[in-house]
Design an enzyme around this catalytic site. Structure first.
Site, mmCIF file in Angstrom:
data_model
loop_
_atom_site.group_PDB
_atom_site.id
_atom_site.type_symbol
_atom_site.label_atom_id
_atom_site.label_comp_id
_atom_site.label_asym_id
_atom_site.label_seq_id
_atom_site.Cartn_x
_atom_site.Cartn_y
_atom_site.Cartn_z
ATOM 1 N N LYS A 108 -5.019 12.053 -19.974
ATOM 2 C CA LYS A 108 -4.408 13.058 -20.858
ATOM 3 C C LYS A 108 -3.553 14.023 -20.018
ATOM 4 C CE LYS A 108 -8.102 12.254 -24.112
ATOM 5 N NZ LYS A 108 -8.946 12.744 -25.206
ATOM 6 N N GLU A 145 -4.492 12.207 -30.628
ATOM 7 C CA GLU A 145 -3.858 13.470 -30.225
ATOM 8 C C GLU A 145 -2.344 13.404 -30.417
ATOM 9 O OE1 GLU A 145 -5.805 13.620 -26.413
ATOM 10 O OE2 GLU A 145 -7.704 14.035 -27.432
ATOM 11 N N GLY A 171 -14.086 14.163 -26.915
ATOM 12 C CA GLY A 171 -14.266 15.433 -26.212
ATOM 13 C C GLY A 171 -15.379 16.306 -26.754
ATOM 14 N N ASN A 190 -7.999 7.473 -19.698
ATOM 15 C CA ASN A 190 -6.875 8.246 -20.242
ATOM 16 C C ASN A 190 -6.987 9.655 -19.676
ATOM 17 O OD1 ASN A 190 -5.013 9.636 -21.733
ATOM 18 N ND2 ASN A 190 -6.007 9.302 -23.724
ATOM 19 N N SER A 193 -16.158 10.274 -25.980
ATOM 20 C CA SER A 193 -17.343 10.768 -25.253
ATOM 21 C C SER A 193 -18.129 9.663 -24.551
ATOM 22 C CB SER A 193 -18.264 11.566 -26.194
ATOM 23 O OG SER A 193 -17.619 12.758 -26.604
ATOM 24 N N HIS A 244 -2.513 7.321 -30.060
ATOM 25 C CA HIS A 244 -3.720 8.118 -29.806
ATOM 26 C C HIS A 244 -3.808 9.230 -30.856
ATOM 27 C CE1 HIS A 244 -6.633 10.766 -27.942
ATOM 28 N NE2 HIS A 244 -7.007 9.743 -27.200
ATOM 29 N N GLU A 287 -11.410 4.882 -31.710
ATOM 30 C CA GLU A 287 -11.794 6.207 -31.225
ATOM 31 C C GLU A 287 -12.028 7.136 -32.415
ATOM 32 O OE1 GLU A 287 -10.353 6.912 -26.891
ATOM 33 O OE2 GLU A 287 -8.823 7.614 -28.275
#
Ligand code: 13P
Length: 242
Positions: free
Chosen positions: A10, A94, A165, A8, A204, A92, A159
């Site tokens: 992003k 985000e 991250g 991904n 991660s 996702h 996730e």
């Protein structure tokens, strides 16, 4: 079932960086896993062109629930399919956080993806506060119940938000616990069909922890953010897949 290692990207990548990355990936043959890259919308056409007739698949990072219409700034699943995408990430964290996406909207996007012939990759995962309160299984089960249609066929990605991250990952045991619950929830909902859904781990994933994470029972692959932006690290993760 072959594992799936998905990148991904992003909101990262210039045209040049994307071309360099795609060129490096298309030279890779004989991997034991399936590979997918999900560039930002602006780069999909270029990347899909470079990866045409290679084993590396291309996907989107989101899609709108409608096929077309007055939705400024949005992209439909049909548009992704036309560019050569075979999959799309939906829900996702985000998107859920930055755009307030609800489970109901995620479910509508899953249906849109299937309508367009794409494989939906549905993301679920708990926050740090929910993990601290021991609620991760309940949160993930709740998201699955509300985000997946009853006839779901696709991929699920677990996730944990606190692992994205941050360089922090759950222990193998913790990943196994959640993945076993995801599998149980899929079988409860879909019957035997729930056994063939790949359940990716994301958050991660790096070359140095990939082998351990990918070895966990019920982990069917990885959804990789930062480490998918370099061909070296992305391919190192792919080589760690069973
Ligand atoms: P990182 O691998 O950068 O933690 O991102 C994970 C992720 O959000 C993939 O969708």
């Amino acid at each position: 079932m072959r594992q799936l290692v998905a990148g991904n990207w992003k909101m990262n990548g210039s045209c040049r960086q994307a071309a360099t990355l795609a060129e490096a990936l298309r030279g890779e043959a004989g991997l034991a896993c399936d590979l997918l890259v999900c560039p930002p919308f602006t780069l999909i056409d270029r990347v899909a062109g470079l990866l045409l007739h290679t084993p590396v698949a291309v996907g989107g990072q989101d899609c709108h629930a409608q096929a077309q219409g007055a939705h400024t700034g949005d992209i439909s699943a049909e548009m992704l399919a036309e560019l050569g995408c075979s999959a799309v990430i939906v829900g996702h964290s985000e998107r859920r956080q930055d755009h307030g996406e609800t489970d109901a909207e995620v479910q509508a996007k899953v249906r849109a993806a299937v309508r367009a012939g794409l494989t939906p990759i549905v993301c679920v995962g708990e926050t740090q506060a929910q993990r601290d309160a021991g609620q991760e299984v309940a949160v993930v089960r709740g998201q699955l119940a509300a985000s997946l249609p009853h006839d779901f066929a696709g991929v699920v990605a677990y996730e944990p938000i606190w692992a994205i991250g941050t360089g922090r990952t759950p222990t193998s045991d913790d990943v196994e616990t959640v993945h076993r619950h995801v599998r149980a929830a899929l079988v409860e909902r879909l019957g035997q069909g729930g056994r063939s859904v790949r359940i990716l781990y994301g958050g991660s994933v790096k070359p140095d922890n990939a082998a351990e994470l990918l070895r966990v029972p019920e982990v069917g692959g990885a959804l990789v953010g930062g480490a998918s932006l370099s061909a070296d690290s992305f391919l190192a993760i792919a080589r760690a897949a069973a």
